[in-house]
Scaffold this active site. Structure first.
Site, PDB file in Angstrom:
ATOM      1  N   SER A  43      -1.775 -13.893  -4.409  1.00  0.00           N
ATOM      2  CA  SER A  43      -2.319 -13.716  -3.280  1.00  0.00           C
ATOM      3  C   SER A  43      -0.930 -13.767  -1.890  1.00  0.00           C
ATOM      4  CB  SER A  43      -3.648 -13.899  -2.798  1.00  0.00           C
ATOM      5  OG  SER A  43      -3.823 -12.853  -1.765  1.00  0.00           O
ATOM      6  N   ARG A  44      -0.834 -13.835  -1.010  1.00  0.00           N
ATOM      7  CA  ARG A  44      -0.601 -13.589  -0.054  1.00  0.00           C
ATOM      8  C   ARG A  44      -0.543 -15.151   0.747  1.00  0.00           C
ATOM      9  NH1 ARG A  44       0.872  -9.133   3.342  1.00  0.00           N
ATOM     10  NH2 ARG A  44      -1.694  -8.820   2.672  1.00  0.00           N
ATOM     11  N   TYR A  64       3.597 -15.164  -3.901  1.00  0.00           N
ATOM     12  CA  TYR A  64       3.873 -14.918  -5.307  1.00  0.00           C
ATOM     13  C   TYR A  64       5.110 -15.969  -5.937  1.00  0.00           C
ATOM     14  CZ  TYR A  64       1.933 -10.835  -2.262  1.00  0.00           C
ATOM     15  OH  TYR A  64       1.580  -9.599  -2.278  1.00  0.00           O
ATOM     16  N   LEU A  90       2.811  -4.399  -5.457  1.00  0.00           N
ATOM     17  CA  LEU A  90       2.708  -4.710  -3.655  1.00  0.00           C
ATOM     18  C   LEU A  90       3.449  -3.228  -3.052  1.00  0.00           C
ATOM     19  CD1 LEU A  90       4.966  -7.331  -4.504  1.00  0.00           C
ATOM     20  CD2 LEU A  90       2.955  -7.746  -3.581  1.00  0.00           C
ATOM     21  N   HIS A  97       8.565  -3.093  -4.191  1.00  0.00           N
ATOM     22  CA  HIS A  97       8.536  -2.356  -5.899  1.00  0.00           C
ATOM     23  C   HIS A  97      10.062  -3.483  -5.901  1.00  0.00           C
ATOM     24  CE1 HIS A  97       5.284   0.806  -5.730  1.00  0.00           C
ATOM     25  NE2 HIS A  97       4.969   0.014  -5.739  1.00  0.00           N
ATOM     26  N   LYS A 129       4.707   2.776  -9.958  1.00  0.00           N
ATOM     27  CA  LYS A 129       5.599   3.758  -8.779  1.00  0.00           C
ATOM     28  C   LYS A 129       5.360   4.190  -7.807  1.00  0.00           C
ATOM     29  CE  LYS A 129       2.338   6.105  -7.973  1.00  0.00           C
ATOM     30  NZ  LYS A 129       1.398   6.091  -7.096  1.00  0.00           N
ATOM     31  N   ARG A 152      -0.025   3.072   2.285  1.00  0.00           N
ATOM     32  CA  ARG A 152       1.073   5.290   2.635  1.00  0.00           C
ATOM     33  C   ARG A 152       1.219   5.573   3.606  1.00  0.00           C
ATOM     34  NH1 ARG A 152      -2.863   3.234  -1.010  1.00  0.00           N
ATOM     35  NH2 ARG A 152      -2.558   3.989  -3.158  1.00  0.00           N
TER      36      ARG A 152
HETATM   37  N1  LIG Z   1      -0.799   4.357 -11.254  1.00  0.00           N
HETATM   38  C1  LIG Z   1      -1.970   4.497 -10.279  1.00  0.00           C
HETATM   39  O1  LIG Z   1      -2.619   4.973 -10.888  1.00  0.00           O
HETATM   40  C2  LIG Z   1      -1.739   4.282  -9.002  1.00  0.00           C
HETATM   41  C3  LIG Z   1      -2.535   4.100  -8.134  1.00  0.00           C
HETATM   42  C4  LIG Z   1      -2.714   3.486  -7.125  1.00  0.00           C
HETATM   43  C5  LIG Z   1      -1.763   3.055  -6.417  1.00  0.00           C
HETATM   44  N2  LIG Z   1      -0.587   2.841  -7.137  1.00  0.00           N
HETATM   45  C6  LIG Z   1       0.185   2.378  -6.720  1.00  0.00           C
HETATM   46  O2  LIG Z   1       0.107   1.012  -6.299  1.00  0.00           O
HETATM   47  C7  LIG Z   1       0.601   0.311  -5.417  1.00  0.00           C
HETATM   48  C8  LIG Z   1      -0.477  -0.387  -4.382  1.00  0.00           C
HETATM   49  O3  LIG Z   1      -1.167   1.000  -3.989  1.00  0.00           O
HETATM   50  P1  LIG Z   1      -3.262  -0.132  -3.614  1.00  0.00           P
HETATM   51  O4  LIG Z   1      -2.698   0.973  -2.746  1.00  0.00           O
HETATM   52  O5  LIG Z   1      -3.641  -0.615  -4.655  1.00  0.00           O
HETATM   53  O6  LIG Z   1      -2.704  -0.718  -2.044  1.00  0.00           O
HETATM   54  P2  LIG Z   1      -3.070  -2.173  -1.239  1.00  0.00           P
HETATM   55  O7  LIG Z   1      -5.132  -2.193  -2.094  1.00  0.00           O
HETATM   56  O8  LIG Z   1      -3.328  -1.993   0.115  1.00  0.00           O
HETATM   57  O9  LIG Z   1      -2.869  -3.143  -2.058  1.00  0.00           O
HETATM   58  C9  LIG Z   1      -1.487  -4.002  -1.792  1.00  0.00           C
HETATM   59  C10 LIG Z   1      -1.469  -5.201  -1.769  1.00  0.00           C
HETATM   60  O10 LIG Z   1       0.095  -6.050  -1.775  1.00  0.00           O
HETATM   61  C11 LIG Z   1       0.284  -7.103  -0.993  1.00  0.00           C
HETATM   62  N3  LIG Z   1       1.216  -7.192   0.294  1.00  0.00           N
HETATM   63  C12 LIG Z   1       2.422  -7.517   0.043  1.00  0.00           C
HETATM   64  N4  LIG Z   1       2.217  -7.229   1.392  1.00  0.00           N
HETATM   65  C13 LIG Z   1       1.918  -7.035   1.942  1.00  0.00           C
HETATM   66  C14 LIG Z   1       1.928  -6.202   3.379  1.00  0.00           C
HETATM   67  N5  LIG Z   1       2.783  -6.273   3.980  1.00  0.00           N
HETATM   68  N6  LIG Z   1       0.523  -5.128   3.904  1.00  0.00           N
HETATM   69  C15 LIG Z   1      -0.093  -4.664   2.669  1.00  0.00           C
HETATM   70  N7  LIG Z   1       0.029  -5.399   1.622  1.00  0.00           N
HETATM   71  C16 LIG Z   1       0.470  -5.949   0.782  1.00  0.00           C
HETATM   72  C17 LIG Z   1      -1.259  -7.487  -0.508  1.00  0.00           C
HETATM   73  O11 LIG Z   1      -1.731  -8.393  -1.282  1.00  0.00           O
HETATM   74  P3  LIG Z   1      -2.050  -9.616  -1.138  1.00  0.00           P
HETATM   75  O12 LIG Z   1      -2.577  -9.882   0.016  1.00  0.00           O
HETATM   76  O13 LIG Z   1      -2.933 -10.651  -2.177  1.00  0.00           O
HETATM   77  O14 LIG Z   1      -0.529 -10.252  -1.391  1.00  0.00           O
HETATM   78  C18 LIG Z   1      -2.531  -6.039  -0.749  1.00  0.00           C
HETATM   79  O15 LIG Z   1      -4.071  -6.355  -1.402  1.00  0.00           O
HETATM   80  C19 LIG Z   1       1.703   1.096  -4.454  1.00  0.00           C
HETATM   81  O16 LIG Z   1       2.849   1.700  -4.995  1.00  0.00           O
HETATM   82  C20 LIG Z   1       0.591   2.433  -4.780  1.00  0.00           C
HETATM   83  O17 LIG Z   1       1.786   3.558  -5.141  1.00  0.00           O
HETATM   84  C21 LIG Z   1      -0.640   3.505  -8.775  1.00  0.00           C
END
Ligand SMILES: NC(=O)c1ccc[n+]([C@@H]2O[C@H](COP(=O)([O-])OP(=O)(O)OC[C@H]3O[C@@H](n4cnc5c(N)ncnc54)[C@H](OP(=O)(O)O)[C@@H]3O)[C@@H](O)[C@H]2O)c1
Length: 317
Positions: A36-37, A58, A74, A79, A97, A165
């Site tokens: 994590s960051r 990372y 991420l 990505h 994705k 998003r």
């Molecule tokens: N396949 C599926 O079913 C599915 C479902 C939902 C989402 N997704 C995909 O998964 C990805 C993440 O979605 P999510 O909803 O889980 O996202 P999220 O909860 O916002 O998590 C993203 C993570 O990225 C890290 N990060 C690094 N730089 C960042 C920044 N500048 N701003 C915000 N976060 C940052 C953070 O973790 P740390 O602080 O721990 O480093 C954060 O917890 C997206 O690409 C989405 O399209 C896929």
């Protein structure tokens, strides 16, 4: 039986828990590390999930020689950059994705993977669910006659204004987040599109919160889909042939799998076994890394998907 593949996870993203719950049921999968960051967040997150190693950046995770493969969940704009870094560190990558917004970015990453002899896959877990294999076999067997149209939709109301998003800088948007599934399904069924029309409505800090598209495929097949981040929850896939229609009520999550075949005024419900698509995805990746299976979603698919996303944003203006 081969050694389980040792995975590292980049970030404490919300999606990780769903992916991990499925992957932990998968043959050949083990999770070794999370980064994590924030080091304290990484440690707490790892302890709660009994993950042996936690890193405060990372970079540190990528430097761990015991990590063989990296899961990249991420925000979208990160990505490609972090996938390139993971590949440079010698790791296989499963990246969430949408992998990339342009063909050039995708080509660069898949070329690097090929050069290093590493696997790279875009995490379209829906495609790993047995209901999609069943759908494709029904189409191939002529269940609806010659394929003519594909119609898809995926939308939900996003509650949090701070969600990644809704950030243009992080490459959010409805096409990137959910429309990409509709596009991917149309391409999986009909091949690569040659004509694109699209409209979008902006929201958040300048992303498309609604996106509607129409595409032409080989053999005159047409597809249309819509995606939204400010609409009621909808997910549907319809495959229309000359002689009938196949309809999936839950194509993207596969929680209620099943296919309706409508032909000659009669409806036949085709049962599909329950399956966790995240488990199926992890099993395919782990087996492919060990050389025991073909990777389901590789370079050709990833590059073509990014090319179509780029063309759709260009068409929407
Ligand atoms: N396949 C599926 O079913 C599915 C479902 C939902 C989402 N997704 C995909 O998964 C990805 C993440 O979605 P999510 O909803 O889980 O996202 P999220 O909860 O916002 O998590 C993203 C993570 O990225 C890290 N990060 C690094 N730089 C960042 C920044 N500048 N701003 C915000 N976060 C940052 C953070 O973790 P740390 O602080 O721990 O480093 C954060 O917890 C997206 O690409 C989405 O399209 C896929």
């Amino acid at each position: 039986m081969s050694e389980p593949v040792r995975w590292g996870i980049l970030s404490t993203a919300r999606i990780n828990d769903k992916v991990l719950a499925g992957a932990r049921e998968a043959a050949g999968f083990s999770v070794l590390a999370v980064a994590s960051r924030d080091a304290a967040r990484a440690r707490a997150w790892a302890a709660e999930r009994e993950i042996p190693r936690a890193y405060g950046s990372y970079e540190e995770l990528l430097a761990d020689p015991d990590v063989e493969a990296v899961y990249n969940p991420l925000p979208n704009a990160l990505h490609v950059p972090w996938t390139l870094r993971a590949l440079q560190a010698g790791k296989h990558v499963l990246c969430e994705k949408p992998f990339a917004r342009t063909a050039a970015e995708a080509e660069r990453a898949y070329a690097l993977a090929a050069e290093r002899g590493l696997l790279l896959s875009e995490a379209f877990m829906y495609r790993h669910h047995p209901q999609i294999a069943r759908l494709l076999s029904l189409v191939a067997e002529g269940a609806v006659g010659r394929l003519r149209l594909v119609r898809a939709q995926f939308s939900f109301p996003l509650a949090e204004a701070s969600d990644v998003r809704l950030s243009a800088a992080l490459e959010g948007g409805a096409l990137m987040d959910v429309g990409c599934y509709c596009l991917h399904a149309a391409r999986t069924l009909a091949g690569e599109p040659s004509a694109f029309a699209a409209v979008q409505e902006h929201g958040g800090d300048g992303v498309d919160v609604r996106f509607a598209a129409a595409l032409r495929f080989p053999d005159g097949v047409l597809a249309h889909f819509d995606a939204g981040l400010d609409c009621a929850e909808r997910d549907e896939l319809e495959v229309v042939g000359e002689a009938g229609t196949l309809w999936l009520d839950d194509p993207w999550h596969g929680v209620r799998p099943g296919i309706s075949l409508v032909r000659g005024g009669a409806v036949q419900e085709i049962a599909v076994p329950a399956a966790n698509p995240y488990r199926c995805q992890a099993e395919n990746l782990c087996a492919a890394i060990r050389g025991e299976a073909e990777l389901l979603l590789g370079a050709a698919d990833g590059v073509a998907q990014a090319r179509a996303i780029e063309a759709l944003y260009a068409a929407a203006g």
